[in-house]
Design a protein around this motif. Structure first.
Motif, short mmCIF file in Angstrom:
data_model
loop_
_atom_site.label_atom_id
_atom_site.label_comp_id
_atom_site.label_asym_id
_atom_site.label_seq_id
_atom_site.Cartn_x
_atom_site.Cartn_y
_atom_site.Cartn_z
N TYR A 34 0.82 -1.21 0.00
CA TYR A 34 0.00 0.00 0.00
C TYR A 34 0.85 1.26 0.00
CZ TYR A 34 -3.56 3.42 1.27
OH TYR A 34 -4.39 4.51 1.28
N GLY A 39 0.19 -0.17 -5.22
CA GLY A 39 -0.69 -0.65 -4.17
C GLY A 39 -1.87 0.28 -3.95
N LYS A 40 -1.63 1.57 -4.00
CA LYS A 40 -2.72 2.53 -3.82
C LYS A 40 -3.71 2.45 -4.98
CE LYS A 40 -0.46 5.94 -0.84
NZ LYS A 40 0.59 5.02 -0.37
N VAL A 43 -5.92 -0.48 -4.30
CA VAL A 43 -6.91 -0.14 -3.26
C VAL A 43 -8.02 0.72 -3.85
CG1 VAL A 43 -7.27 1.17 -1.13
CG2 VAL A 43 -5.35 -0.40 -1.31
N ALA A 114 -6.23 6.75 -0.40
CA ALA A 114 -5.38 6.31 -1.51
C ALA A 114 -5.30 7.39 -2.59
CB ALA A 114 -5.93 5.01 -2.11
#
Length: 257
Positions: A34, A39-40, A43, A114
């Motif tokens: 994340y 990763g963001k 998400v 995010a």
């Protein structure tokens, strides 16, 4: 007699420059993922799917307003009561509804966080490219509108809750009387205009969100770009038309007491 002195062996230092240093503890895998832009984006895509599911079900449920009275009661009021009774008696009344609300709140918080994190990353470094080539025109338009339509939708969400859930912004709010509350709220022309504008912003946000979703999740292929654009356009249009129809129907007298 001269005293014999036995020489002591010299102490050896660390063999390498890294010896003697403690190894930094790594973050858990999900947190480590994340912390990256990729990763963001994952998400944002996953929480976006949750949000899309809610938007679709919310619109479908509200369409029951057009069924009017069924068996002596407005059908949309019956639907509102049904949502509070899901999984009863397995769960106490309204528990399932609150579980779903908590999931949606968590998804919203993660989505906003995010998005903010990606904005910070993009300001500190060069923009992180998507996993596949994007249509320049669409990417350029999305970069100009996505943040602002997101802010508009977020602010509208709070108004919508104050209007139909908490009742602060709805004159003569009556809990459980969905049909009556919809008529009382949307019969006010400024409020109806607010709902129309906010849902147009939602449609723009959904269009770019659905388009980007496929790429962020790695579900893109140049051969399907036209199909993905058509799907994103059709999906956003259906949501906008369905949601905008409610204030229009109230103002036109199709819905109302």
């Amino acid at each position: 007699m001269a005293q014999t002195i036995t020489p002591q062996p010299a102490k050896r230092g660390p063999v390498t420059g890294t010896a003697g240093k403690r190894t930094a503890r790594r973050k858990p895998f999900l947190l480590d993922l994340y912390s990256t832009a990729v990763g963001k984006k994952y998400v944002m895509a996953i929480t976006g799917i949750i949000g899309i599911g809610f938007v679709v079900m919310h619109m479908l449920g509200n369409l029951k307003v057009y069924l009017g009275v069924v068996d002596g009661r407005y059908d949309i009021d019956v639907y509102g009561e049904y949502l509070r009774e899901i999984l009863v008696p397995i769960l106490p009344r309204t528990w399932f509804l609150w579980i779903m609300r908590l999931v949606l709140i968590g998804a919203l918080v993660l989505h906003v966080h995010a998005a903010y994190g990606l904005t910070v990353i993009n300001r500190k470094a060069r923009p992180v490219k998507y996993q596949s080539a994007r249509d320049y025109e669409i990417a350029n338009f999305a970069s100009r509108t996505m943040r602002w339509t997101g802010i508009i939708v977020l602010l509208f969400l709070f108004w919508h809750l104050a209007d139909f859930t908490w009742g602060w912004a709805n004159p003569g709010f009556e809990r459980g009387e969905v049909y009556r509350n919809m008529d009382a709220s949307l019969s006010r022309v400024p409020v109806a205009i607010l709902y129309i504008v906010a849902n147009i912003a939602l449609g723009i946000h959904l269009f770019h969100g659905v388009w980007s979703l496929f790429q962020s999740m790695g579900w893109s292929n140049p051969r399907f770009n036209r199909w993905r654009r058509g799907f994103a356009t059709a999906f956003a249009a259906i949501i906008v038309i369905g949601n905008v129809s409610f204030p229009v129907a109230v103002l036109a007298g199709i819905v109302g007491n």
